[in-house]
Scaffold this active site. Structure first.
Site, PDB file in Angstrom:
ATOM      1  N   ASP A   1      19.219 -54.480  15.795  1.00  0.00           N
ATOM      2  CA  ASP A   1      18.873 -54.611  17.210  1.00  0.00           C
ATOM      3  C   ASP A   1      18.178 -55.941  17.467  1.00  0.00           C
ATOM      4  O   ASP A   1      17.786 -56.651  16.537  1.00  0.00           O
ATOM      5  CB  ASP A   1      18.025 -53.417  17.676  1.00  0.00           C
ATOM      6  CG  ASP A   1      16.676 -53.334  16.979  1.00  0.00           C
ATOM      7  OD1 ASP A   1      15.916 -54.319  17.018  1.00  0.00           O
ATOM      8  OD2 ASP A   1      16.374 -52.293  16.385  1.00  0.00           O
ATOM      9  N   LYS A   2      17.988 -56.251  18.733  1.00  0.00           N
ATOM     10  CA  LYS A   2      17.457 -57.557  19.133  1.00  0.00           C
ATOM     11  C   LYS A   2      16.099 -57.849  18.509  1.00  0.00           C
ATOM     12  O   LYS A   2      15.801 -59.001  18.156  1.00  0.00           O
ATOM     13  CB  LYS A   2      17.343 -57.621  20.664  1.00  0.00           C
ATOM     14  CG  LYS A   2      16.800 -58.941  21.209  1.00  0.00           C
ATOM     15  CD  LYS A   2      16.755 -58.951  22.718  1.00  0.00           C
ATOM     16  CE  LYS A   2      15.663 -58.043  23.252  1.00  0.00           C
ATOM     17  NZ  LYS A   2      14.306 -58.635  22.982  1.00  0.00           N
TER      18      LYS A   2
END
Length: 224
Positions: A76-77
């Protein structure tokens, strides 16, 4: 010779890599260059080719790479660390298959100090909420379901300023799984870094750097 059914009347013409090329009516297969890359994904980047929110993607970091690659083992980011990229679709499907139970190693820093019972709960499996996508009446529908995680290996690395650093090994990869697991026991993940995937190690790659896998590393992935 024809390209996409159209006769080729001159030499040195560039054609799309997906075009059907035939000689005397018989299609020929063009050998594509197979690429295998390990990258240290920095925080703030997403693992998509493009992003509707305008966020930076890992593909912005792939300088001098002309092949169309896709990621194996997304992060994820807000997470960082090892991701693999390739244009070898067969290998990608193999490594992403839940049946393979591919090991993924992480370094996790959590707020506060989880107790021994909490670590035991996480190691044995814990129930989290996961999002699933379905198609109903030809429309995509997302819903939340309960999921019990598989057993994991978790070891304390150390403590600093009231936070704990742990090593964690899992063999699955639900979206934001590790963060959700620690949320259940009341400890927020403040740093998440993948250091190993399917036997490939992050090594000394700095954030944003990438390297091509060695022949031995590719063989080891193919043998899984």
């Amino acid at each position: 010779m024809t390209v996409g059914g159209i006769p080729l009347l001159e030499c040195g013409v560039n054609v799309d890599e997906d075009a059907v090329i035939a000689i005397d009516g018989r299609p020929i297969e063009i050998q594509k260059k197979t690429v295998y890359i390990a990258m240290n994904k920095p925080c703030g980047y997403v693992c998509t080719v493009s992003d509707e929110l305008g966020r930076r993607t890992v593909y912005d970091l792939l300088t001098d790479i002309d092949e169309r690659l896709f990621t194996i083992g997304r992060l994820d980011k807000d997470s960082e660390g090892l991701i693999l990229l390739t244009n070898d679709g067969d290998l990608a499907q193999k490594l992403l298959s839940p049946k393979r139970k591919i090991e993924k190693n992480y370094e996790v820093v959590v707020r506060g100090v989880p107790g021994a019972n909490d670590i035991k709960k996480l190691s044995g499996g814990i129930t989290i909420d996961v999002e699933i996508s379905q198609t109903k009446q030809n429309k995509p529908v997302k819903s939340i379901v309960k999921y019990h995680t598989k057993p994991a290996k978790i070891f304390e690395i150390g403590q600093k300023q009231g936070d704990m650093k742990l090593s964690m090994i899992i063999k699955e990869g639900k979206k934001r799984q590790i963060r959700k697991m620690f949320d259940v026991i009341g400890h927020e993940v403040i740093k998440l870094k993948r250091v190993k995937f399917a036997g490939i190690e992050l090594g000394d790659l700095r954030p944003g750097e990438f390297r091509h896998l060695s022949e031995d590393e590719v063989r080891s992935l193919c043998s899984l």
